[in-house]
Design a protein around this motif. Sequence first.
Motif, PDB file in Angstrom:
ATOM      1  N   ASP A 240       0.871  -1.165   0.000  1.00  0.00           N
ATOM      2  CA  ASP A 240       0.000   0.000   0.000  1.00  0.00           C
ATOM      3  C   ASP A 240       0.915   1.224   0.000  1.00  0.00           C
ATOM      4  O   ASP A 240       1.694   1.417   0.943  1.00  0.00           O
ATOM      5  CB  ASP A 240      -0.879  -0.027   1.247  1.00  0.00           C
TER       6      ASP A 240
ATOM      7  N   ARG B 126       0.582   4.120   0.724  1.00  0.00           N
ATOM      8  CA  ARG B 126       0.436   5.057   1.839  1.00  0.00           C
ATOM      9  C   ARG B 126       1.388   4.712   2.985  1.00  0.00           C
ATOM     10  O   ARG B 126       1.539   5.489   3.922  1.00  0.00           O
ATOM     11  CB  ARG B 126      -1.011   5.079   2.325  1.00  0.00           C
TER      12      ARG B 126
ATOM     13  N   LEU C 242      -5.388   9.618  -3.331  1.00  0.00           N
ATOM     14  CA  LEU C 242      -4.334   9.906  -2.361  1.00  0.00           C
ATOM     15  C   LEU C 242      -4.320  11.405  -2.105  1.00  0.00           C
ATOM     16  O   LEU C 242      -4.379  12.194  -3.052  1.00  0.00           O
ATOM     17  CB  LEU C 242      -2.967   9.469  -2.902  1.00  0.00           C
ATOM     18  N   SER C 243      -4.223  11.785  -0.846  1.00  0.00           N
ATOM     19  CA  SER C 243      -4.177  13.209  -0.522  1.00  0.00           C
ATOM     20  C   SER C 243      -2.839  13.799  -0.948  1.00  0.00           C
ATOM     21  O   SER C 243      -1.863  13.069  -1.178  1.00  0.00           O
ATOM     22  CB  SER C 243      -4.366  13.401   0.986  1.00  0.00           C
TER      23      SER C 243
ATOM     24  N   GLU D 228      -0.245  12.581   1.362  1.00  0.00           N
ATOM     25  CA  GLU D 228       0.190  11.207   1.071  1.00  0.00           C
ATOM     26  C   GLU D 228       1.083  11.167  -0.167  1.00  0.00           C
ATOM     27  O   GLU D 228       2.082  10.423  -0.203  1.00  0.00           O
ATOM     28  CB  GLU D 228      -1.023  10.303   0.889  1.00  0.00           C
TER      29      GLU D 228
ATOM     30  N   LEU E   2       4.896   9.886  -0.449  1.00  0.00           N
ATOM     31  CA  LEU E   2       5.252   8.857  -1.423  1.00  0.00           C
ATOM     32  C   LEU E   2       6.448   9.284  -2.268  1.00  0.00           C
ATOM     33  O   LEU E   2       7.385   8.511  -2.481  1.00  0.00           O
ATOM     34  CB  LEU E   2       4.048   8.542  -2.315  1.00  0.00           C
TER      35      LEU E   2
END
Length: 195
Positions: free
Chosen positions: A78, A80, A103-104, A107, A111
């Motif tokens: 994942d 995140r 995804l914010s 995030e 990443l």
Amino acid sequence: MYGAEPSEPARYAIEAFRAAGAREVLELGAGHGRDALAFARAGVTVTATDFSPVALTQLAETARAQGLADRIATLPHDVRAPLPLPDASVDAVFAHMLFCMALSTEELTALVAEVRRVLRPGGHLVYTVRHTGDAHYGAGIGHGDDIWEHGGFAVHYFSRELVDALAEGWHLREVHAFEEGALPRRLWRVDQVRP
């Protein structure tokens, strides 16, 4: 869903990675592996990650059937969470349509920092995203942070400011506009290099 042929961004990435001498590629959001398989056929070693263990099992089976099992490793993950790889352990990272999942911005920033950590200096990050010029931008249910849900699927639509923010501290080589699918989806292919 997308067929067996590699995506246009993967064909671009194969050439960009080859020119940079990349031998070890990390693909984020590999799905059933049409692009991971293309990277392996081009002679590189691929670590293919995806949220779905089922998709990765199917990818591993296809790799075995095509004689590419020694070039593709699968890893459920994942994005995140921190990448389960050592620092400076891959030559290039590829992600087609993963960054524009729900995804914010926070995030995504985390990443990209993780990608930078696992990339060797001079390594490329090539990713694609739908952008704010897309026909579905602003349609459906708004979740804030330029995330819009349409037809039960939420997408983070990228502004050019977000692309530039995620490239801060990198060398931004290219932001290339292209279209894909029947809508068509309007995307950017971003190529940035870790200094």
